[in-house]
Motif scaffolding. Structure first.
Motif, PDB file in Angstrom:
ATOM      1  N   ALA A 145      62.760  29.962 -91.500  1.00 40.05           N
ATOM      2  CA  ALA A 145      63.496  29.493 -90.325  1.00 40.05           C
ATOM      3  C   ALA A 145      63.323  30.470 -89.161  1.00 40.05           C
ATOM      4  CB  ALA A 145      64.963  29.326 -90.671  1.00 40.05           C
ATOM      5  N   LEU A 146      63.360  31.759 -89.449  1.00 41.59           N
ATOM      6  CA  LEU A 146      63.197  32.765 -88.411  1.00 41.59           C
ATOM      7  C   LEU A 146      61.807  32.671 -87.786  1.00 41.59           C
ATOM      8  CD1 LEU A 146      64.352  35.206 -86.921  1.00 41.59           C
ATOM      9  CD2 LEU A 146      63.458  36.640 -88.763  1.00 41.59           C
ATOM     10  N   LYS A 147      60.785  32.529 -88.604  1.00 41.07           N
ATOM     11  CA  LYS A 147      59.428  32.410 -88.070  1.00 41.07           C
ATOM     12  C   LYS A 147      59.274  31.138 -87.246  1.00 41.07           C
ATOM     13  CE  LYS A 147      57.224  35.267 -91.479  1.00 41.07           C
ATOM     14  NZ  LYS A 147      55.934  35.820 -91.681  1.00 41.07           N
ATOM     15  N   LYS A 148      59.929  30.076 -87.679  1.00 30.32           N
ATOM     16  CA  LYS A 148      59.867  28.820 -86.933  1.00 30.32           C
ATOM     17  C   LYS A 148      60.512  28.987 -85.563  1.00 30.32           C
ATOM     18  CE  LYS A 148      60.887  23.919 -87.505  1.00 30.32           C
ATOM     19  NZ  LYS A 148      61.467  22.902 -88.389  1.00 30.32           N
ATOM     20  N   GLU A 149      61.647  29.665 -85.518  1.00 34.89           N
ATOM     21  CA  GLU A 149      62.319  29.920 -84.243  1.00 34.89           C
ATOM     22  C   GLU A 149      61.464  30.813 -83.346  1.00 34.89           C
ATOM     23  OE1 GLU A 149      65.093  28.650 -82.903  1.00 34.89           O
ATOM     24  OE2 GLU A 149      65.141  27.317 -84.642  1.00 34.89           O
ATOM     25  N   GLU A 150      60.840  31.833 -83.925  1.00 33.46           N
ATOM     26  CA  GLU A 150      59.972  32.717 -83.137  1.00 33.46           C
ATOM     27  C   GLU A 150      58.793  31.942 -82.564  1.00 33.46           C
ATOM     28  OE1 GLU A 150      58.966  35.779 -85.905  1.00 33.46           O
ATOM     29  OE2 GLU A 150      60.845  36.879 -85.590  1.00 33.46           O
ATOM     30  N   LEU A 151      58.232  31.042 -83.349  1.00 28.97           N
ATOM     31  CA  LEU A 151      57.113  30.234 -82.882  1.00 28.97           C
ATOM     32  C   LEU A 151      57.554  29.313 -81.747  1.00 28.97           C
ATOM     33  CD1 LEU A 151      54.168  29.414 -83.200  1.00 28.97           C
ATOM     34  CD2 LEU A 151      54.886  27.766 -84.926  1.00 28.97           C
ATOM     35  N   LYS A 152      58.729  28.696 -81.884  1.00 24.34           N
ATOM     36  CA  LYS A 152      59.244  27.835 -80.813  1.00 24.34           C
ATOM     37  C   LYS A 152      59.435  28.635 -79.533  1.00 24.34           C
ATOM     38  CE  LYS A 152      61.792  24.388 -83.491  1.00 24.34           C
ATOM     39  NZ  LYS A 152      63.135  23.874 -83.807  1.00 24.34           N
ATOM     40  N   GLU A 153      59.981  29.830 -79.672  1.00 21.48           N
ATOM     41  CA  GLU A 153      60.209  30.694 -78.508  1.00 21.48           C
ATOM     42  C   GLU A 153      58.875  31.064 -77.853  1.00 21.48           C
ATOM     43  OE1 GLU A 153      62.423  32.736 -75.690  1.00 21.48           O
ATOM     44  OE2 GLU A 153      63.138  31.410 -77.277  1.00 21.48           O
ATOM     45  N   LYS A 154      57.886  31.393 -78.669  1.00 23.14           N
ATOM     46  CA  LYS A 154      56.574  31.765 -78.149  1.00 23.14           C
ATOM     47  C   LYS A 154      55.933  30.585 -77.412  1.00 23.14           C
ATOM     48  CE  LYS A 154      52.212  33.760 -79.717  1.00 23.14           C
ATOM     49  NZ  LYS A 154      51.437  34.199 -80.891  1.00 23.14           N
ATOM     50  N   ILE A 155      56.037  29.408 -78.002  1.00 19.87           N
ATOM     51  CA  ILE A 155      55.482  28.208 -77.364  1.00 19.87           C
ATOM     52  C   ILE A 155      56.207  27.921 -76.053  1.00 19.87           C
ATOM     53  CG2 ILE A 155      55.284  25.696 -77.604  1.00 19.87           C
ATOM     54  CD1 ILE A 155      54.775  26.186 -80.601  1.00 19.87           C
ATOM     55  N   ARG A 156      57.522  28.072 -76.060  1.00 22.44           N
ATOM     56  CA  ARG A 156      58.304  27.812 -74.850  1.00 22.44           C
ATOM     57  C   ARG A 156      57.918  28.796 -73.743  1.00 22.44           C
ATOM     58  NH1 ARG A 156      63.134  29.467 -72.775  1.00 22.44           N
ATOM     59  NH2 ARG A 156      63.613  30.762 -74.566  1.00 22.44           N
ATOM     60  N   LYS A 157      57.735  30.064 -74.089  1.00 21.67           N
ATOM     61  CA  LYS A 157      57.330  31.060 -73.093  1.00 21.67           C
ATOM     62  C   LYS A 157      55.942  30.746 -72.543  1.00 21.67           C
ATOM     63  CE  LYS A 157      60.041  35.018 -74.587  1.00 21.67           C
ATOM     64  NZ  LYS A 157      59.994  36.369 -75.177  1.00 21.67           N
ATOM     65  N   ASN A 158      55.027  30.384 -73.430  1.00 22.59           N
ATOM     66  CA  ASN A 158      53.663  30.056 -72.980  1.00 22.59           C
ATOM     67  C   ASN A 158      53.674  28.802 -72.108  1.00 22.59           C
ATOM     68  OD1 ASN A 158      52.493  32.217 -74.230  1.00 22.59           O
ATOM     69  ND2 ASN A 158      51.929  31.103 -76.083  1.00 22.59           N
ATOM     70  N   SER A 159      54.508  27.842 -72.436  1.00 24.17           N
ATOM     71  CA  SER A 159      54.577  26.606 -71.641  1.00 24.17           C
ATOM     72  C   SER A 159      55.100  26.893 -70.239  1.00 24.17           C
ATOM     73  CB  SER A 159      55.476  25.589 -72.323  1.00 24.17           C
ATOM     74  OG  SER A 159      54.917  25.186 -73.541  1.00 24.17           O
ATOM     75  N   SER A 160      56.105  27.768 -70.155  1.00 26.87           N
ATOM     76  CA  SER A 160      56.672  28.062 -68.838  1.00 26.87           C
ATOM     77  C   SER A 160      55.707  28.885 -67.989  1.00 26.87           C
ATOM     78  CB  SER A 160      58.005  28.788 -68.980  1.00 26.87           C
ATOM     79  OG  SER A 160      57.827  30.044 -69.590  1.00 26.87           O
ATOM     80  N   VAL A 161      54.893  29.734 -68.619  1.00 26.37           N
ATOM     81  CA  VAL A 161      53.928  30.541 -67.891  1.00 26.37           C
ATOM     82  C   VAL A 161      52.752  29.676 -67.435  1.00 26.37           C
ATOM     83  CG1 VAL A 161      52.244  32.416 -68.119  1.00 26.37           C
ATOM     84  CG2 VAL A 161      54.550  32.707 -69.015  1.00 26.37           C
ATOM     85  N   ASN A 162      52.304  28.792 -68.314  1.00 25.67           N
ATOM     86  CA  ASN A 162      51.130  27.972 -68.021  1.00 25.67           C
ATOM     87  C   ASN A 162      51.463  26.725 -67.200  1.00 25.67           C
ATOM     88  OD1 ASN A 162      49.503  29.730 -69.433  1.00 25.67           O
ATOM     89  ND2 ASN A 162      49.700  28.633 -71.349  1.00 25.67           N
ATOM     90  N   GLY A 163      52.664  26.250 -67.319  1.00 28.35           N
ATOM     91  CA  GLY A 163      52.942  24.985 -66.656  1.00 28.35           C
ATOM     92  C   GLY A 163      53.983  25.132 -65.650  1.00 28.35           C
TER      93      GLY A 163
END
Length: 48
Positions: free
Chosen positions: A30-48
Motif C-alpha cells: 500500500a505504501l509503495k502504491k501511494e508513493e507511485l501515485k504521488e510520483k505520477i501526480r508530481k510528474n503530471s503537474s510538471v509536464n502538463g
C-alpha cells in the motif's frame, strides 16, 4: 487427540509470525502504491 503443548505453541507462534509478515507485506504494498501515485501526480503537474 491431544498434542503436546510445546508443539501447539510452535504452531500458534508460526501462525502469528505468518500473519504478521502478511500484514507487513500488505502495508508495504500500500505504501509503495501511494508513493507511485504521488510520483505520477508530481510528474503530471510538471509536464502538463
Amino acid at each position: 487427540m491431544l498434542y503436546p503443548s510445546n508443539y501447539v505453541n510452535k504452531i500458534i507462534y508460526r501462525i502469528k509470525w505468518v500473519t504478521q509478515k502478511n500484514i507487513e507485506a500488505v502495508e508495504n504494498k500500500a505504501l509503495k502504491k501511494e508513493e507511485l501515485k504521488e510520483k505520477i501526480r508530481k510528474n503530471s503537474s510538471v509536464n502538463g
